[in-house]
Motif scaffolding. Structure first.
Motif, mmCIF file in Angstrom:
data_model
loop_
_atom_site.group_PDB
_atom_site.id
_atom_site.type_symbol
_atom_site.label_atom_id
_atom_site.label_comp_id
_atom_site.label_asym_id
_atom_site.label_seq_id
_atom_site.Cartn_x
_atom_site.Cartn_y
_atom_site.Cartn_z
ATOM 1 N N PRO A 186 0.808 -1.235 0.000
ATOM 2 C CA PRO A 186 0.000 0.000 0.000
ATOM 3 C C PRO A 186 0.837 1.279 0.000
ATOM 4 O O PRO A 186 0.398 2.311 -0.507
ATOM 5 N N ASN A 187 2.074 1.227 0.550
ATOM 6 C CA ASN A 187 2.916 2.426 0.600
ATOM 7 C C ASN A 187 3.726 2.628 -0.684
ATOM 8 O O ASN A 187 4.554 3.539 -0.764
ATOM 9 N N GLY A 188 3.482 1.759 -1.685
ATOM 10 C CA GLY A 188 4.171 1.906 -2.960
ATOM 11 C C GLY A 188 5.406 1.053 -3.111
ATOM 12 O O GLY A 188 5.960 0.935 -4.211
ATOM 13 N N GLU A 189 5.882 0.443 -2.042
ATOM 14 C CA GLU A 189 7.087 -0.388 -2.127
ATOM 15 C C GLU A 189 6.790 -1.647 -2.931
ATOM 16 O O GLU A 189 5.756 -2.287 -2.756
ATOM 17 N N TRP A 190 7.736 -1.991 -3.808
ATOM 18 C CA TRP A 190 7.584 -3.192 -4.632
ATOM 19 C C TRP A 190 7.602 -4.417 -3.720
ATOM 20 O O TRP A 190 8.453 -4.550 -2.842
ATOM 21 N N LEU A 191 6.657 -5.332 -3.925
ATOM 22 C CA LEU A 191 6.623 -6.571 -3.157
ATOM 23 C C LEU A 191 7.758 -7.464 -3.631
ATOM 24 O O LEU A 191 7.764 -7.930 -4.767
ATOM 25 N N ARG A 192 8.705 -7.673 -2.747
ATOM 26 C CA ARG A 192 9.849 -8.539 -3.042
ATOM 27 C C ARG A 192 10.292 -9.198 -1.749
ATOM 28 O O ARG A 192 10.017 -8.713 -0.661
ATOM 29 N N PHE A 193 10.938 -10.325 -1.889
ATOM 30 C CA PHE A 193 11.436 -11.047 -0.713
ATOM 31 C C PHE A 193 12.669 -11.824 -1.144
ATOM 32 O O PHE A 193 12.998 -11.904 -2.340
ATOM 33 N N SER A 194 13.354 -12.406 -0.194
ATOM 34 C CA SER A 194 14.599 -13.106 -0.507
ATOM 35 C C SER A 194 14.468 -14.597 -0.219
ATOM 36 O O SER A 194 13.690 -15.020 0.635
ATOM 37 N N ILE A 195 15.229 -15.365 -0.965
ATOM 38 C CA ILE A 195 15.355 -16.810 -0.764
ATOM 39 C C ILE A 195 16.834 -17.127 -0.577
ATOM 40 O O ILE A 195 17.676 -16.630 -1.346
ATOM 41 N N GLN A 196 17.146 -17.933 0.412
ATOM 42 C CA GLN A 196 18.542 -18.259 0.676
ATOM 43 C C GLN A 196 19.058 -19.252 -0.342
ATOM 44 O O GLN A 196 18.479 -20.314 -0.558
ATOM 45 N N MET A 197 20.132 -18.888 -1.008
ATOM 46 C CA MET A 197 20.854 -19.786 -1.912
ATOM 47 C C MET A 197 22.256 -19.948 -1.339
ATOM 48 O O MET A 197 22.651 -19.199 -0.427
ATOM 49 N N PRO A 198 23.036 -20.901 -1.803
ATOM 50 C CA PRO A 198 24.384 -21.087 -1.254
ATOM 51 C C PRO A 198 25.202 -19.801 -1.297
ATOM 52 O O PRO A 198 25.419 -19.222 -2.363
ATOM 53 N N SER A 200 24.539 -16.734 -0.441
ATOM 54 C CA SER A 200 23.907 -15.415 -0.500
ATOM 55 C C SER A 200 22.398 -15.552 -0.605
ATOM 56 O O SER A 200 21.868 -16.634 -0.884
ATOM 57 N N ARG A 201 21.722 -14.425 -0.409
ATOM 58 C CA ARG A 201 20.286 -14.378 -0.608
ATOM 59 C C ARG A 201 19.985 -13.932 -2.041
ATOM 60 O O ARG A 201 20.725 -13.140 -2.623
ATOM 61 N N VAL A 202 18.883 -14.434 -2.570
ATOM 62 C CA VAL A 202 18.422 -14.037 -3.901
ATOM 63 C C VAL A 202 17.115 -13.279 -3.733
ATOM 64 O O VAL A 202 16.154 -13.785 -3.139
ATOM 65 N N TRP A 203 17.076 -12.055 -4.247
ATOM 66 C CA TRP A 203 15.870 -11.239 -4.169
ATOM 67 C C TRP A 203 14.939 -11.604 -5.311
ATOM 68 O O TRP A 203 15.354 -11.760 -6.465
ATOM 69 N N VAL A 204 13.669 -11.737 -4.976
ATOM 70 C CA VAL A 204 12.644 -12.134 -5.934
ATOM 71 C C VAL A 204 11.602 -11.021 -6.027
ATOM 72 O O VAL A 204 11.087 -10.559 -4.998
ATOM 73 N N ARG A 328 22.067 -31.252 -1.565
ATOM 74 C CA ARG A 328 22.613 -30.911 -0.241
ATOM 75 C C ARG A 328 23.157 -29.487 -0.248
ATOM 76 O O ARG A 328 22.993 -28.741 0.725
ATOM 77 N N ASN A 329 23.786 -29.099 -1.331
ATOM 78 C CA ASN A 329 24.369 -27.760 -1.400
ATOM 79 C C ASN A 329 23.291 -26.684 -1.328
ATOM 80 O O ASN A 329 23.475 -25.648 -0.672
ATOM 81 N N TYR A 330 22.150 -26.934 -1.990
ATOM 82 C CA TYR A 330 21.119 -25.899 -2.073
ATOM 83 C C TYR A 330 20.050 -25.990 -0.987
ATOM 84 O O TYR A 330 19.410 -24.984 -0.683
ATOM 85 N N LEU A 331 19.823 -27.173 -0.403
ATOM 86 C CA LEU A 331 18.668 -27.316 0.471
ATOM 87 C C LEU A 331 18.981 -27.802 1.888
ATOM 88 O O LEU A 331 18.060 -27.986 2.682
#
Length: 843
Positions: A186-198, A200-204, A328-331
Motif C-alpha cells: 500500500p505504501n508503494g514499495e515493490w513486493l519482493r522477498f529473498s530466498i537463501q541460496m548457497p 547469498s540471498r536471492v531477491w525475488v 545438499r548444497n542448495y537445500l
C-alpha cells in the motif's frame, strides 16, 4: 497491492485509465469485443503483436485523445468495460452449483503459461494446458490463481538459415511492454522477498497478470540487488544446466508459496502442474508449521490432503532429477533451519529407495509423496503413469497405483475463428462455454452449407496469412518474397502438421515414401497442400536434423509449391493454423504422447484429425469423427512398425481422406455441390468432440473430482488443532512400527449354494482391527470387483493372543482359486496406498 502502471505522457487523458485497465487484463485474448478499439488506435501494431499494452505504449498522446473524442469509440469502450465489470462480479457456474463449497482458492503452479503471444512465457503443451485452464476457470468462476515465473527471455525464437538449419534467438521480454503490473505494498514499495541460496540471498520480485476474473502471479530474479548470476535465474525457460533448473524450481515452488502468503492468500488446494513446482509442497508445510506451531511431519500430513499433482510425463527420462550433492548444497539450510528435519529426510521424499544415498532426487517423486491426489492427462496416460510410478508402491497391482486421469482440453474461445464462433453462437448461444449444458444436438442441426461456408472462410484466411508470413520468412532468408504469392490454393485440401520436433513425435513419418507424398501434392485435380511448423530444443540435435530433412525436401525441384515450413511456431501461428486447416495430422510413437492438445484445437473450427491412437485421440477416435493409424499396441522404436504405419497413413490419405474431401454429387450447378460425406464427419466431430475435449469440461472435472474433495480433506485434517492430521500421523507411525509382525494364519474355503465362504485367520501383531483391513483380491475382469473387503467384525481367538478370525461369503461366479487374501492399512484412516503402501499377501 496493485500498480496502476500508467504512462505519464497520457495518464491525465480522460478515458485512458479505462483503456489501460482493459489492456492489462488478458480477457481480451479470448473475448474479442475490444479488438476494434485497438485496431482504430494502431491496426498495424495490433495485427503484428496482438498486444494492446504495446499499442498504448507506442501511439501518440494526440492519437489517443482523438480516438477518445469519437463518440462511437468512447461508447464501445464504455460498453466493453461495463460488460466486463458485470461479468466479473456476477455468480458463474461454480458459485451457482457450489454455493457452500469449502473451496475458496486453488493455487495453480506451473513452470509455464500460454495465455497470449503478448506474454511469451511458454514453450508448448504444458503452458498451453495451464493457460487454457486458467481462462476456463475465469469463465466458470472456479477460484484459481496461477503462480509462475516471469522469464527475461522466455523460450527461444526460431529462424532458418539458407541451408534450412534451425537458428536459435533469444529476444528480451521487456516488462514495460508486457501486460503485467508490479505488485506493490500500500505504501508503494515493490513486493519482493529473498530466498537463501548457497552463499547469498536471492531477491525475488513479484508481478500480477489479470486473466479475466482471476489472477496469475509471476516471480523473477532480475533485481539489481542480485548478482549477475542470480539475476539470470529467470532468464530462459528450459535453458541452462541442472543447477540452473534447480534454482528456477526453488524460486517457483518455495518463492511461489511465499508470494501467496505475502498477499494474504491461504489456498486450501495447491495444484502442481507437473513436478517442477513440487518444492511448494515443502514450503506449504513450512508455512503451516510456523502458523500452527507443529512439527514438519504433522504439517506435511495435514497439507498433503490439499495438494493435487498432475503429471504430464510419459517416460521416466522426462522427470527432473538432481544429484544428492547438488541438493545438499542448495537445500541443507532449508531442511535444517526451515523445516527442522535432516537433509536426508528431505532427500528421502524424492526417492524410490529412501535408504539409497546415491539415488538422485526426483521432483515427480516429491510431488507424489507430498500430494493427496494424482492424475495423468488422458486415460491412456493414466495407465502409463501407473506403470511409471509403480516402483513407489511395491507389491501393489498396477491398476491400484493411486493415479487417475483428467484428460486435457482446450479453451475453445481462444482457438476458434470468428466465423466458427459466430456459427457456434447461432447454434448454441453465447454462454455455451460458461455452463455445462449439452450442445451436441444443437450442432447436429447445422446444415452442410453453413459448415462449408465457415470452412471456406477459415481456409482462405489461413492461406492469406501464410502468403504474408512466408513472404517475410523468405525475405529474411535472402530469397524473393514474391515466391510466396504462388503457394497454395484457397480451395485445396489443406493439412496441418505442427508440433515440437523430437524423435518420438516421428515428424518424418510422412517422408517415409517421398514419391507417394509428392504424388499427393502434385495431383492437379485433387491436390493436397501441407503446412509444417515446429521447433526442436536447442540441445536436441536429432530433432533439429528432422527440421533440416523437411526443409531439404521442400527445396527439391520435383516438389510443387504446395508445402511450406513456417519458422518460429508460436501461439499466433498456431491460432491461424487450427482455424484454417481441413485436416490435422499427428504421428507420435505410442504411448509417448501423454495427451496432445493441438488436434483438439481444430475441432470447433470444423477441422478433422488423422492421428496415431495415442493420448487424447485413443479415447476420442471413432470412424465417424476422423481417421486413425495404429493398433492400440506398443511397438517401441521398431523400424518395421514405422514403415507399416507410414503405409497406413499414405493409404488413408489416398483412398479415403482426399477422395472424400473432393467428392461432389452430380448436380445442375456444380459450384454449389458440397462434399456431403466429409461434412457429415465434420459435423459429428464438432458436436461430439468439441465439448468433451474442452478446457471447460477439464476444469469442471478438476473442481468436482479433485479441488472440492481436496479442500474438504485439508479442512478436516486441520480442524480442531489438527486433531485428525495428528491422528493420521500416529496411525502411520504405528503401522510402520508393527507391520512386520502382522501375518496370516490359516485360511479355509468352502463353496456351496452358489457362494464361496472364506475363513481367514490374521495375527494382528499389536495393531487393532480398525487400523488395517482384510481383503480378497482377484485380477479384474469386466463386471466384477477387483477386490472384496472383509466387512464382518473379526472374532478374537481366546486361546491365541492377537489372533483375529474373519469370515466372508461372496458370489461363486468365479473360481475360488481366483481370490487371494491380503492385508492393507485401513482405507478409512487415510489414503491407501498413497500415504501408506504396506501390503501383505496370502502365501
Amino acid at each position: 497491492m496493485r500498480d496502476p502502471k500508467s504512462v505519464t505522457v497520457w495518464s491525465k487523458i480522460d478515458g485512458v485509465d479505462e483503456l489501460a485497465e482493459l489492456a492489462l487484463n488478458l480477457h481480451w485474448s479470448w473475448n474479442h469485443a475490444s479488438d476494434e478499439l485497438w485496431k482504430r488506435l494502431d491496426q498495424e501494431t495490433w495485427e503484428s503483436t496482438q498486444n494492446p499494452w504495446v499499442i498504448l505504449q507506442t501511439v501518440s498522446k494526440e492519437k489517443i485523445e482523438a480516438a477518445l473524442a469519437l463518440p462511437e469509440f468512447r461508447k464501445l469502450l464504455d460498453e466493453v468495460i461495463g460488460k466486463n465489470v458485470r461479468s466479473y462480479a456476477s455468480d458463474a457456474w461454480f458459485q451457482k452449483k457450489y454455493p457452500d463449497s469449502p473451496l475458496s482458492i486453488v493455487a495453480y503452479f506451473s513452470m509455464e503459461f500460454m495465455l497470449s503471444e503478448a506474454l511469451p512465457i511458454y514453450s508448448g503443451g504444458l503452458g498451453n494446458v495451464a493457460g487454457d485452464q486458467m481462462k476456463a476457470a475465469s469463465d466458470l468462476g472456479i477460484p484459481v490463481v496461477g503462480v509462475g515465473l516471469l522469464y527475461g527471455q522466455g523460450y527461444f525464437r526460431q529462424d532458418f538459415d539458407l541451408e534450412g538449419n534451425q537458428q536459435v534467438l533469444y529476444p528480451v521480454n521487456d516488462p514495460g511492454q508486457l501486460p503485467i503490473r508490479p505488485l506493490r505494498h500500500p505504501n508503494g514499495e515493490w513486493l519482493r522477498f529473498s530466498i537463501q541460496m548457497p552463499g547469498s540471498r536471492v531477491w525475488v520480485r513479484c508481478w500480477e497478470v489479470s486473466v479475466g476474473r482471476t489472477k496469475l502471479y509471476l516471480l523473477d530474479t532480475n533485481d539489481f540487488a542480485n548478482s549477475a548470476a542470480h539475476r539470470g535465474i529467470t532468464s530462459q525457460l528450459y535453458g541452462g544446466d541442472a543447477e540452473m533448473r534447480l534454482k528456477q524450481e526453488i524460486v517457483l515452488g518455495i518463492g511461489g508459496w511465499r508470494l501467496l502468503e505475502a498477499l494474504g492468500l491461504h489456498p486450501e488446494v495447491c495444484h502442481l502442474n507437473e513436478g517442477h513446482a513440487a518444492f511448494a509442497v515443502l514450503e506449504r508445510a513450512r508455512s503451516y508449521m510456523e502458523s500452527n506451531k507443529v512439527c514438519c511431519d504433522v504439517a506435511l500430513t495435514v497439507t498433503r490432503a490439499g495438494n493435487v499433482f498432475t503429471t504430464h510425463t510419459a517416460v521416466t527420462a522426462g522427470f527432473d532429477r538432481f544429484s544428492p550433492d547438488l541438493m545438499r548444497n542448495y537445500l541443507t539450510h532449508y531442511a535444517l533451519d526451515e523445516l527442522a528435519i535432516p537433509i536426508e529426510a528431505l532427500l528421502a521424499m524424492g526417492r524410490e529407495n529412501a535408504a539409497d544415498p546415491s539415488e538422485p532426487f526426483n521432483m515427480a517423486y516429491l510431488a507424489v509423496h507430498g500430494s493427496g491426489r494424482i492424475n495423468g492427462v488422458s486415460r491412456l496416460h493414466g495407465q502409463v503413469s501407473r506403470q511409471i510410478f509403480q516402483p513407489l508402491f511395491p507389491r501393489w497391482p498396477e491398476e491400484e497405483v493411486p493415479i487417475g486421469s483428467v484428460t486435457n482440453g482446450i479453451h475453445v474461445p481462444t482457438w476458434d475463428s470468428a466465423g466458427a464462433d459466430a456459427l457456434w453462437t447461432t447454434a448454441c448461444g453465447q454462454k455455451r462455454w460458461h455452463e455445462d449444458r449439452p450442445v451436441e444436438d444443437d450442432i447436429r442441426q447445422l446444415t452442410d452449407e453453413e459448415i462449408w461456408q465457415m470452412r471456406g472462410a477459415g481456409r482462405k484466411a489461413l492461406i492469406d496469412f501464410i502468403r504474408k508470413r512466408y513472404g517475410a520468412q523468405l525475405a529474411s532468408e535472402g530469397r524473393s518474397p514474391t515466391e510466396a504469392q504462388g503457394v497454395f490454393s484457397d480451395n485445396a485440401l489443406t493439412v496441418g502438421f505442427a508440433r515440437r520436433f523430437a524423435t518420438y513425435k516421428r515428424t518424418n513419418l510422412l517422408l517415409h515414401d517421398t514419391d507417394r507424398l509428392i504424388r499427393l501434392l502434385s495431383d492437379s485435380q485433387r491436390p493436397l497442400q501441407l503446412i509444417l511448423a515446429g521447433k526442436a530444443h536447442p540441445q536436441d540435435q536429432p530433432g533439429q536434423a528432422l527440421i533440416r530433412q523437411w526443409n531439404d525436401f521442400i527445396k527439391r525441384p520435383d516438389v510443387p509449391a504446395r508445402v511450406v515450413f513456417l519458422s518460429d511456431y508460436d501461439m499466433l501461428l498456431a491460432q491461424e493454423l487450427v482455424q484454417g486447416v481441413d485436416l490435422w495430422i499427428n504421428t507420435p510413437r505410442r504411448p509417448w504422447e501423454a495427451c496432445g492438445t493441438s488436434g483438439m484445437k481444430v475441432l470447433a473450427n470444423g477441422g478433422l484429425n488423422l492421428s496415431e491412437l495415442d493420448g487424447w485421440w485413443a479415447e476420442a477416435y471413432s470412424p465417424e469423427v476422423g481417421w486413425a493409424i495404429g493398433d492400440r499396441g506398443e511397438h517401441g522404436e521398431d523400424p518395421a512398425w514405422d514403415t507399416a504405419e507410414a503405409e497406413a497413413m499414405y493409404s488413408l490419405l489416398e483412398r479415403e481422406v482426399v477422395p472424400e474431401f473432393y467428392e461432389r454429387p452430380a448436380v445442375s450447378e456444380p459450384d454449389k455441390a458440397l462434399p456431403s460425406k466429409w461434412l457429415k464427419r465434420v459435423r459429428e466431430s464438432m458436436a461430439r468432440l468439441t465439448p468433451q475435449f474442452s478446457a471447460g469440461r477439464a476444469i469442471r472435472e478438476y473442481a468436482e473430482q479433485h479441488y472440492i474433495p481436496a479442500a474438504s480433506a485439508y479442512k478436516q485434517r486441520s480442524a480442531a488443532n489438527d486433531e485428525l492430521g495428528k491422528s493420521v500421523l500416529s496411525w502411520r507411525h504405528k503401522i510402520d512400527e508393527h507391520w512386520s509382525s502382522v501375518r496370516f494364519g490359516s485360511i479355509v474355503t468352502d463353496t456351496h449354494d452358489g457362494l464361496h465362504y472364506f475363513k481367514i485367520e490374521v495375527l494382528s501383531g499389536g495393531l487393532s482391527s480398525d487400523e488395517f483391513q482384510v481383503e480378497l483380491y482377484a485380477n479384474p475382469v469386466p463386471g466384477d470387483e477387483t477386490f472384496h473387503v472383509v466387512k464382518s467384525d473379526p472374532k478374537p481367538d481366546p486361546d491365541r493372543a492377537g489372533l483375529l478370525v474373519y469370515s466372508i461369503e461372496i458370489c461363486a461366479s468365479r473360481p475360488v482359486t481366483d481370490y487371494t487374501a491380503r492385508i492393507v492399512p485401513s482405507r478409512l484412516r487415510g489414503s491407501v496406498p498413497l500415504e501408506l503402501s504396506q501390503i501383505l499377501w496370502q502365501h
